[in-house]
Every structure is written in C-alpha cells, then in structure tokens.
Design a protein around this motif. Sequence first.
Motif, PDB file in Angstrom:
ATOM      1  N   SER A  59       0.816  -1.221   0.000  1.00 50.36           N
ATOM      2  CA  SER A  59       0.000   0.000   0.000  1.00 50.36           C
ATOM      3  C   SER A  59       0.849   1.270   0.000  1.00 50.36           C
ATOM      4  CB  SER A  59      -0.951  -0.003   1.199  1.00 50.36           C
ATOM      5  OG  SER A  59      -1.762  -1.153   1.173  1.00 50.36           O
ATOM      6  N   CYS A  60       1.936   1.258  -0.739  1.00 51.78           N
ATOM      7  CA  CYS A  60       2.811   2.430  -0.843  1.00 51.78           C
ATOM      8  C   CYS A  60       2.518   3.173  -2.138  1.00 51.78           C
ATOM      9  CB  CYS A  60       4.273   2.008  -0.846  1.00 51.78           C
ATOM     10  SG  CYS A  60       4.829   1.263   0.692  1.00 51.78           S
ATOM     11  N   THR A  61       2.859   4.446  -2.146  1.00 51.59           N
ATOM     12  CA  THR A  61       2.775   5.241  -3.366  1.00 51.59           C
ATOM     13  C   THR A  61       4.172   5.714  -3.718  1.00 51.59           C
ATOM     14  OG1 THR A  61       0.510   5.977  -2.900  1.00 51.59           O
ATOM     15  CG2 THR A  61       1.812   7.313  -4.420  1.00 51.59           C
ATOM     16  N   PHE A  62       4.543   5.480  -4.977  1.00 47.78           N
ATOM     17  CA  PHE A  62       5.823   5.926  -5.502  1.00 47.78           C
ATOM     18  C   PHE A  62       5.524   6.978  -6.564  1.00 47.78           C
ATOM     19  CE2 PHE A  62       6.288   1.600  -4.041  1.00 47.78           C
ATOM     20  CZ  PHE A  62       7.502   1.585  -3.382  1.00 47.78           C
ATOM     21  N   LYS A  63       6.077   8.178  -6.413  1.00 50.45           N
ATOM     22  CA  LYS A  63       5.848   9.253  -7.383  1.00 50.45           C
ATOM     23  C   LYS A  63       7.176   9.790  -7.877  1.00 50.45           C
ATOM     24  CE  LYS A  63       1.484  11.117  -5.690  1.00 50.45           C
ATOM     25  NZ  LYS A  63       0.785  12.327  -5.218  1.00 50.45           N
ATOM     26  N   ASN A  64       7.255   9.977  -9.207  1.00 53.16           N
ATOM     27  CA  ASN A  64       8.435  10.579  -9.823  1.00 53.16           C
ATOM     28  C   ASN A  64       9.726   9.931  -9.330  1.00 53.16           C
ATOM     29  OD1 ASN A  64       6.826  12.577 -11.204  1.00 53.16           O
ATOM     30  ND2 ASN A  64       6.594  13.546  -9.215  1.00 53.16           N
ATOM     31  N   ALA A  65       9.717   8.612  -9.216  1.00 53.74           N
ATOM     32  CA  ALA A  65      10.869   7.901  -8.650  1.00 53.74           C
ATOM     33  C   ALA A  65      11.457   6.928  -9.666  1.00 53.74           C
ATOM     34  CB  ALA A  65      10.437   7.134  -7.405  1.00 53.74           C
TER      35      ALA A  65
ATOM     36  N   PHE B 160       2.145   3.426  -8.530  1.00 55.52           N
ATOM     37  CA  PHE B 160       3.331   3.998  -9.148  1.00 55.52           C
ATOM     38  C   PHE B 160       2.874   5.107 -10.091  1.00 55.52           C
ATOM     39  CE2 PHE B 160       4.268  -0.355  -8.016  1.00 55.52           C
ATOM     40  CZ  PHE B 160       5.557  -0.308  -7.504  1.00 55.52           C
ATOM     41  N   GLU B 161       3.308   6.328  -9.832  1.00 58.33           N
ATOM     42  CA  GLU B 161       2.922   7.464 -10.664  1.00 58.33           C
ATOM     43  C   GLU B 161       4.166   8.108 -11.265  1.00 58.33           C
ATOM     44  OE1 GLU B 161       0.377  10.331  -8.752  1.00 58.33           O
ATOM     45  OE2 GLU B 161      -0.538   8.782  -7.503  1.00 58.33           O
ATOM     46  N   ARG B 162       4.181   8.205 -12.589  1.00 54.92           N
ATOM     47  CA  ARG B 162       5.288   8.853 -13.302  1.00 54.92           C
ATOM     48  C   ARG B 162       6.646   8.316 -12.846  1.00 54.92           C
ATOM     49  NH1 ARG B 162       1.736  12.435 -11.781  1.00 54.92           N
ATOM     50  NH2 ARG B 162       3.030  13.260 -10.126  1.00 54.92           N
ATOM     51  N   CYS B 163       6.729   7.008 -12.708  1.00 51.20           N
ATOM     52  CA  CYS B 163       7.967   6.372 -12.254  1.00 51.20           C
ATOM     53  C   CYS B 163       8.702   5.735 -13.423  1.00 51.20           C
ATOM     54  CB  CYS B 163       7.659   5.278 -11.226  1.00 51.20           C
ATOM     55  SG  CYS B 163       7.074   5.917  -9.653  1.00 51.20           S
TER      56      CYS B 163
ATOM     57  N   PHE C 115      -0.364   1.492 -12.139  1.00 49.92           N
ATOM     58  CA  PHE C 115       0.742   2.124 -12.843  1.00 49.92           C
ATOM     59  C   PHE C 115       0.181   3.269 -13.675  1.00 49.92           C
ATOM     60  CE2 PHE C 115       3.741  -1.162 -11.795  1.00 49.92           C
ATOM     61  CZ  PHE C 115       2.944  -2.271 -11.580  1.00 49.92           C
ATOM     62  N   LEU C 116       0.579   4.481 -13.350  1.00 44.39           N
ATOM     63  CA  LEU C 116       0.088   5.658 -14.054  1.00 44.39           C
ATOM     64  C   LEU C 116       1.256   6.409 -14.685  1.00 44.39           C
ATOM     65  CD1 LEU C 116      -2.326   6.785 -11.222  1.00 44.39           C
ATOM     66  CD2 LEU C 116      -2.971   5.665 -13.339  1.00 44.39           C
ATOM     67  N   ARG C 117       1.260   6.466 -15.993  1.00 40.82           N
ATOM     68  CA  ARG C 117       2.290   7.189 -16.743  1.00 40.82           C
ATOM     69  C   ARG C 117       3.709   6.756 -16.350  1.00 40.82           C
ATOM     70  NH1 ARG C 117      -1.670  10.563 -15.468  1.00 40.82           N
ATOM     71  NH2 ARG C 117      -0.561  11.601 -13.800  1.00 40.82           N
ATOM     72  N   CYS C 118       3.899   5.472 -16.208  1.00 44.64           N
ATOM     73  CA  CYS C 118       5.219   4.926 -15.871  1.00 44.64           C
ATOM     74  C   CYS C 118       5.888   4.419 -17.136  1.00 44.64           C
ATOM     75  CB  CYS C 118       5.074   3.762 -14.887  1.00 44.64           C
ATOM     76  SG  CYS C 118       4.482   4.263 -13.266  1.00 44.64           S
ATOM     77  N   ARG C 119       7.195   4.264 -17.053  1.00 51.30           N
ATOM     78  CA  ARG C 119       7.907   3.632 -18.154  1.00 51.30           C
ATOM     79  C   ARG C 119       8.886   2.618 -17.585  1.00 51.30           C
ATOM     80  NH1 ARG C 119      13.068   6.415 -19.491  1.00 51.30           N
ATOM     81  NH2 ARG C 119      13.147   8.186 -18.092  1.00 51.30           N
ATOM     82  N   TRP C 120       9.092   1.584 -18.365  1.00 50.78           N
ATOM     83  CA  TRP C 120      10.005   0.515 -17.973  1.00 50.78           C
ATOM     84  C   TRP C 120      11.339   0.720 -18.673  1.00 50.78           C
ATOM     85  CZ3 TRP C 120       9.330  -3.509 -14.577  1.00 50.78           C
ATOM     86  CH2 TRP C 120       8.050  -3.669 -14.055  1.00 50.78           C
ATOM     87  N   THR C 121      12.410   0.442 -17.965  1.00 43.75           N
ATOM     88  CA  THR C 121      13.753   0.471 -18.524  1.00 43.75           C
ATOM     89  C   THR C 121      14.405  -0.869 -18.222  1.00 43.75           C
ATOM     90  OG1 THR C 121      13.939   2.848 -18.089  1.00 43.75           O
ATOM     91  CG2 THR C 121      15.980   1.645 -18.454  1.00 43.75           C
TER      92      THR C 121
END
Length: 106
Positions: A5-11, A25-28, A45-51
Amino acid sequence: MKAMSCTFKNAIVHVDGQSYRGCRFERCQLVYSGGDLPRMVDCEFLRCRWTLEGAGARTLRLMKAMVERGGSMRSLVERSLGLTDRSGPVPDAGQDLPRDLDKRLH
C-alpha cells in the motif's frame, strides 16, 4: 523490499526481486536488470515507463534480433510471449500496465 500500500511518485524504482502489493506507481521509471522477477500484485501504474538494463537489456536485444530474422525464430519469441493470438489489438507502450502484472509474469 516488500512494499504494501505504498505510493511511488516521480521515482526511479529498481524492481529486481522486489515485492509490491497494493502499491501505486505514478510517473515512475521502473528498472529491471534481468535478476529475479518482481512480484507486483494489485498495483496501479500511471504514466510509468520501464527500462531494461544489464541482462534484461541483453535479453531484449536477443529477442529483437530473433524477431527481425523472422521464420521459426520469430515464431519462438511470439509463442514465448503469448503473442500468437493476434485477434485483439496490441497495447501501445504508453498505456498503463495491467493490474494483474504478477500473474502475467509467472
């Protein structure tokens, strides 16, 4: 790491071998390096990208070369990824990831 139940933003989040349940996960930038698969259950997953880095990136380059070669090599990759049923649309890379990602990875 086991996150619940964590939120990760811009990370930048390195996911190899990690476990996430009910996280957002937002913009991660989610980084996978070819290690143990991450476990992601009921996550958003909101506006995330995978690398992909390291072994993950090398594996992707191999699969790309196999697809480009065509024939049985391409078929092997498509079957491995479950892409043999082409009746539905292929999601574009900008779409949010499915909530059942963990089921698709295992």
